[in-house]
Design an enzyme around this catalytic site. Sequence first.
Site, PDB file in Angstrom:
ATOM      1  N   GLY A  13      12.981   1.452   5.537  1.00  0.00           N
ATOM      2  CA  GLY A  13      11.646   1.682   6.083  1.00  0.00           C
ATOM      3  C   GLY A  13      11.285   0.605   7.081  1.00  0.00           C
ATOM      4  O   GLY A  13      10.250  -0.054   6.959  1.00  0.00           O
ATOM      5  N   GLY A  14      12.150   0.454   8.097  1.00  0.00           N
ATOM      6  CA  GLY A  14      11.967  -0.656   9.029  1.00  0.00           C
ATOM      7  C   GLY A  14      11.578  -0.272  10.436  1.00  0.00           C
ATOM      8  O   GLY A  14      11.712  -1.085  11.351  1.00  0.00           O
ATOM      9  N   THR A  15      11.071   0.941  10.642  1.00  0.00           N
ATOM     10  CA  THR A  15      10.794   1.383  12.005  1.00  0.00           C
ATOM     11  C   THR A  15       9.378   1.079  12.474  1.00  0.00           C
ATOM     12  O   THR A  15       9.094   1.215  13.673  1.00  0.00           O
ATOM     13  CB  THR A  15      11.032   2.902  12.147  1.00  0.00           C
ATOM     14  OG1 THR A  15      10.174   3.605  11.239  1.00  0.00           O
ATOM     15  CG2 THR A  15      12.481   3.252  11.874  1.00  0.00           C
ATOM     16  N   GLY A  17       5.255  -0.906  11.267  1.00  0.00           N
ATOM     17  CA  GLY A  17       4.428  -1.636  10.320  1.00  0.00           C
ATOM     18  C   GLY A  17       5.085  -2.859   9.715  1.00  0.00           C
ATOM     19  O   GLY A  17       5.726  -3.655  10.407  1.00  0.00           O
ATOM     20  N   GLY A  19       7.623  -3.183   7.661  1.00  0.00           N
ATOM     21  CA  GLY A  19       9.083  -3.208   7.725  1.00  0.00           C
ATOM     22  C   GLY A  19       9.583  -3.700   9.058  1.00  0.00           C
ATOM     23  O   GLY A  19      10.501  -4.529   9.128  1.00  0.00           O
ATOM     24  N   SER A 138       1.810  -2.491  -3.766  1.00  0.00           N
ATOM     25  CA  SER A 138       0.449  -2.418  -3.243  1.00  0.00           C
ATOM     26  C   SER A 138      -0.469  -2.977  -4.309  1.00  0.00           C
ATOM     27  O   SER A 138      -0.162  -2.919  -5.508  1.00  0.00           O
ATOM     28  CB  SER A 138       0.076  -0.962  -2.947  1.00  0.00           C
ATOM     29  OG  SER A 138      -1.326  -0.809  -2.816  1.00  0.00           O
ATOM     30  N   TYR A 151      -0.701   7.468  -6.556  1.00  0.00           N
ATOM     31  CA  TYR A 151      -0.091   6.390  -5.772  1.00  0.00           C
ATOM     32  C   TYR A 151      -0.018   5.104  -6.587  1.00  0.00           C
ATOM     33  O   TYR A 151       1.026   4.442  -6.643  1.00  0.00           O
ATOM     34  CB  TYR A 151      -0.904   6.161  -4.496  1.00  0.00           C
ATOM     35  CG  TYR A 151      -0.403   5.020  -3.641  1.00  0.00           C
ATOM     36  CD1 TYR A 151       0.790   5.125  -2.929  1.00  0.00           C
ATOM     37  CD2 TYR A 151      -1.135   3.836  -3.529  1.00  0.00           C
ATOM     38  CE1 TYR A 151       1.253   4.077  -2.141  1.00  0.00           C
ATOM     39  CE2 TYR A 151      -0.682   2.790  -2.745  1.00  0.00           C
ATOM     40  CZ  TYR A 151       0.507   2.910  -2.052  1.00  0.00           C
ATOM     41  OH  TYR A 151       0.958   1.874  -1.277  1.00  0.00           O
TER      42      TYR A 151
END
Length: 254
Positions: A13-15, A17, A19, A138, A151
Amino acid sequence: MTRFEGKKAVVIGGTHGMGLAVVKRLLDGGAEVLLTGRDERNLEKTRSELTAQAVHVLRSDATSMADIEALGSEVDQRLGSIDLLFVNVGICVLEPFGQVTEDAYDRSFAVNTKGAFFTTQRLAPLVRNGGSIVFTSSIADEGGDTTMTVYGGTKAALVAMAKGIASALVVRDIRVNVVSPGFIDTPTMGIAGLAEADRQAFRVLGDEMTPMQRHGTTEEVAAAVLYLAFDATFTTGSRLVVDGGLGSGVIRPQ
């Protein structure tokens, strides 16, 4: 020599924000990074933005066991052993308790919990002895918000699993920790499907609720992640909160 010279990392999840902020810090520090994402538009944007030879951008869906297996093979081939696995996957849909559907429930747990777990299970053998794994949770992982019931449950489960994984890997001196952000200024504000007006209202609400009266930055979260990854050498199974005092009982004087 730069700080992360010779280090190898995988960012799930590094694309965008938080990440992407971690990826950029690692690259600036001299590390080699393989990052993943699911959305093709975000992947293409990231490929255009990050042109360093030391970065590898791969499409991978954390809900697909086939993708997770292929990811493991790709990491093994391109990087071999790694120093850091940062598991930064998650979706959040604001749904009151009474309106949650089975499909929404299953999707949230498939990404936030199952995907994170099996990605880690597949890549853990590639983390070198003495390396580190960091999960993004979170402050909702302590629950209490009716619109984040599911969530919060997924993230609470993630924190519990991180402790179990820490126990499983401590014999290899691999540290496993969790960063739990509060309101952070990201492109989506961490909430899927919000209209822009609703997103702005959510941003104002976050500023009002947070004792420091502002959102955190992705760079501040990245600093916490990299602290856990490389500096907190006597810390495992722990949860580091990055929330401007929101979940810590801090009260701003009126």
